[in-house]
Design a protein around this motif. Structure first.
Motif, PDB file in Angstrom:
ATOM      1  N   ASP A  51      34.676  54.721  40.515  1.00 49.19           N
ATOM      2  CA  ASP A  51      34.343  55.879  41.344  1.00 49.19           C
ATOM      3  C   ASP A  51      32.830  55.931  41.584  1.00 49.19           C
ATOM      4  OD1 ASP A  51      33.758  58.422  42.332  1.00 49.19           O
ATOM      5  OD2 ASP A  51      35.431  59.346  41.256  1.00 49.19           O
ATOM      6  N   ASP A  52      32.414  55.588  42.813  1.00 53.76           N
ATOM      7  CA  ASP A  52      30.982  55.538  43.125  1.00 53.76           C
ATOM      8  C   ASP A  52      30.308  56.903  43.041  1.00 53.76           C
ATOM      9  OD1 ASP A  52      30.274  52.776  43.761  1.00 53.76           O
ATOM     10  OD2 ASP A  52      31.789  52.965  45.325  1.00 53.76           O
ATOM     11  N   GLU A  85      28.520  48.850  45.615  1.00 56.67           N
ATOM     12  CA  GLU A  85      29.561  49.876  45.713  1.00 56.67           C
ATOM     13  C   GLU A  85      30.869  49.307  45.175  1.00 56.67           C
ATOM     14  OE1 GLU A  85      28.579  52.910  46.888  1.00 56.67           O
ATOM     15  OE2 GLU A  85      26.612  51.962  47.093  1.00 56.67           O
ATOM     16  N   SER A  86      31.728  50.179  44.682  1.00 59.46           N
ATOM     17  CA  SER A  86      33.061  49.714  44.279  1.00 59.46           C
ATOM     18  C   SER A  86      33.817  49.310  45.547  1.00 59.46           C
ATOM     19  CB  SER A  86      33.816  50.821  43.556  1.00 59.46           C
ATOM     20  OG  SER A  86      34.128  51.858  44.460  1.00 59.46           O
ATOM     21  N   LEU A  97      31.009  59.393  40.934  1.00 54.49           N
ATOM     22  CA  LEU A  97      30.724  59.648  39.520  1.00 54.49           C
ATOM     23  C   LEU A  97      29.568  58.788  39.022  1.00 54.49           C
ATOM     24  CD1 LEU A  97      34.190  60.008  37.721  1.00 54.49           C
ATOM     25  CD2 LEU A  97      32.548  61.786  38.346  1.00 54.49           C
ATOM     26  N   ASP A 137      31.588  51.888  37.300  1.00 53.68           N
ATOM     27  CA  ASP A 137      32.804  52.693  37.396  1.00 53.68           C
ATOM     28  C   ASP A 137      33.481  52.409  38.736  1.00 53.68           C
ATOM     29  OD1 ASP A 137      34.137  54.983  35.778  1.00 53.68           O
ATOM     30  OD2 ASP A 137      34.257  55.679  37.841  1.00 53.68           O
ATOM     31  N   TYR A 190      32.257  60.621  30.466  1.00 52.83           N
ATOM     32  CA  TYR A 190      32.971  60.251  31.705  1.00 52.83           C
ATOM     33  C   TYR A 190      34.270  59.536  31.338  1.00 52.83           C
ATOM     34  CZ  TYR A 190      28.787  61.325  34.461  1.00 52.83           C
ATOM     35  OH  TYR A 190      27.739  61.958  35.071  1.00 52.83           O
TER      36      TYR A 190
END
Ligand SMILES: [Zn+2]
Length: 415
Positions: A291-292, A326-327, A294, A289, A257
């Motif tokens: 990006d949740d 979550e981001s 991914l 990350d 990733y």
């Protein structure tokens, strides 16, 4: 209005002397006498800053300075004072003590502002004792129930509810803790960067564009704990060799990733004897990350990997999700106020994503948020050598003061 660098520096050292661990650094875990002593000191500082001090039923501490406007909302800002085992003096403490310095400076200058200003000191941000993390801010957004408090325990089997009780907090009143997002103007946290970006940029203060999403899993692999001498290799169900194959696969897959990181940080072996084949392994996975999507894809991949490897080896597997965050993106209007404060103080405008989770992630579900970073020596944190200089902290406090003042006066624009 100028904050007082000397007073701030002295308070960092005074708070940093509470919870000194013989094995190095500080250990201030939630609902312990060390944490209580630290909170009592913070209450005293809040009173010196003329704040109205309150505490909720999970131990979040608040200090409020009333505004003068009509239809007031609250500009909330703060951080935490608990530490990891053998942690440093700045993680969390920097955000709480700069917030108090901001308030005391406002009081000394008889400053006026439309909105109410409130400092929050969150309970148990680190999760070091109960392996959960962000208890205080999660409770503020309604994510904890009495039942969860009664079933989550530390390594000695003491539940959060029992630990709370010792210090006079009542698990059955957890519902009273929840904050109404409508009452908030915004939330701002100051934190040490815990990375090397500001150091590389050669500047004292920056701000975060967002915070990575986090997933914590616990994986339990069960095999058979047989005799190490009498069990031939082909008849073994060794849980540890299975787990090690999975852990290798986690590293390999994470590396495919672009920016995702994955860490197996805890491993327990049962029965843990030199002459016994390991019968049960339990290990944790921390993965992050921005990006949740991914991140969830990676976690799904790990579920499949665990299934494939354990099936092949005749082992059983069980996966629990310990934590999920979550981001988040920080708010544009808060970041604009931060940028103007940086410029006003002749500081370079530097922004970066945060790889570490903070209480601000939870507050983002209630209101607009911002996150100020302070340069951290060599990027070291969660360690006795964690360090931020007095003048960098003073820069951070000054940026916070100038930003809070702007945010508390923006009502015409936002109402
Ligand atoms: Zn922290």
């Amino acid at each position: 209005m100028q904050i007082n660098q000397t007073r701030l520096a002295e308070r960092i050292q005074t708070l940093g002397a509470i919870g000194t661990d013989p094995q190095g650094g500080l250990t201030r875990l939630p609902f312990t006498k060390e944490e209580k002593e630290a909170k009592d000191l913070i209450k005293q500082y809040m009173q010196e800053a003329n704040l109205h001090v309150t505490e909720d039923q999970v131990g979040n501490l608040f200090g409020t300075r009333q505004g003068q406007g009509t239809n007031r909302k609250t500009v909330l800002f703060g951080s935490h004072i608990d530490t990891v085992y053998n942690g440093g003096k700045y993680d969390g403490a920097a955000g709480v003590l700069t917030a108090i310095e901001v308030m005391q400076t406002l009081a000394e200058n008889n400053a006026t502002h439309d909105d109410d200003l409130t400092i929050v000191v969150f309970t148990d941000e680190e999760g070091a004792r109960f392996s959960s993390g962000m208890l205080g801010s999660q409770a503020l957004i309604g994510n904890w129930t009495e039942d969860m408090l009664q079933t989550t325990a530390d390594k000695n089997g003491v539940t959060i509810a029992e630990a709370m009780q010792t210090y006079g907090y009542q698990a059955e009143k957890i519902d009273t803790v929840q904050l109404d997002g409508e009452s908030l103007r915004c939330f701002l946290e100051l934190h040490i960067e815990q990375g090397k970006v500001l150091e590389q940029e050669d500047t004292s203060v920056g701000y975060a564009t967002g915070i990575v999403g986090i997933r914590w899993l616990n994986v339990t692999i069960t095999g058979e704990a047989d005799h190490a001498g009498t069990t031939p290799m082909n008849l073994r169900k060794d849980a540890l060799t299975g787990a090690s194959e999975i852990i290798q696969a986690i590293e390999t897959k994470a590396s495919t990733y672009p920016s995702l990181v994955a860490t197996v940080g805890q491993l327990s072996v049962k029965p843990n004897g030199i002459n016994i084949i390991p019968g049960e392994i339990s290990f944790t996975l921390d993965t992050r990350d921005l990006d949740d999507v991914l991140l969830d894809q990676f976690v799904e991949e790990i579920h499949q990997t665990v299934e494939t490897i354990t099936e092949k080896r005749g082992l059983n597997a069980h996966i629990d999700q310990l934590n999920r965050a979550e981001s988040i993106a920080t708010s544009q209007h808060v970041n604009e106020a931060l940028e103007s404060s940086l410029k006003k103080n002749q500081l370079k405008v530097v922004s970066l994503p945060s790889g570490a989770g903070h209480d601000v992630m939870n507050m983002a579900s209630l209101t607009d948020v911002g996150l100020i970073f302070i340069r951290t020596k060599d990027g070291i944190s969660h360690h006795p050598n964690e360090f931020a200089s007095d003048s960098d902290l003073a820069d951070g406090a000054q940026v916070m003061l100038d930003t809070i003042i702007q945010l508390a006066e923006q009502k015409k624009e936002h109402d």
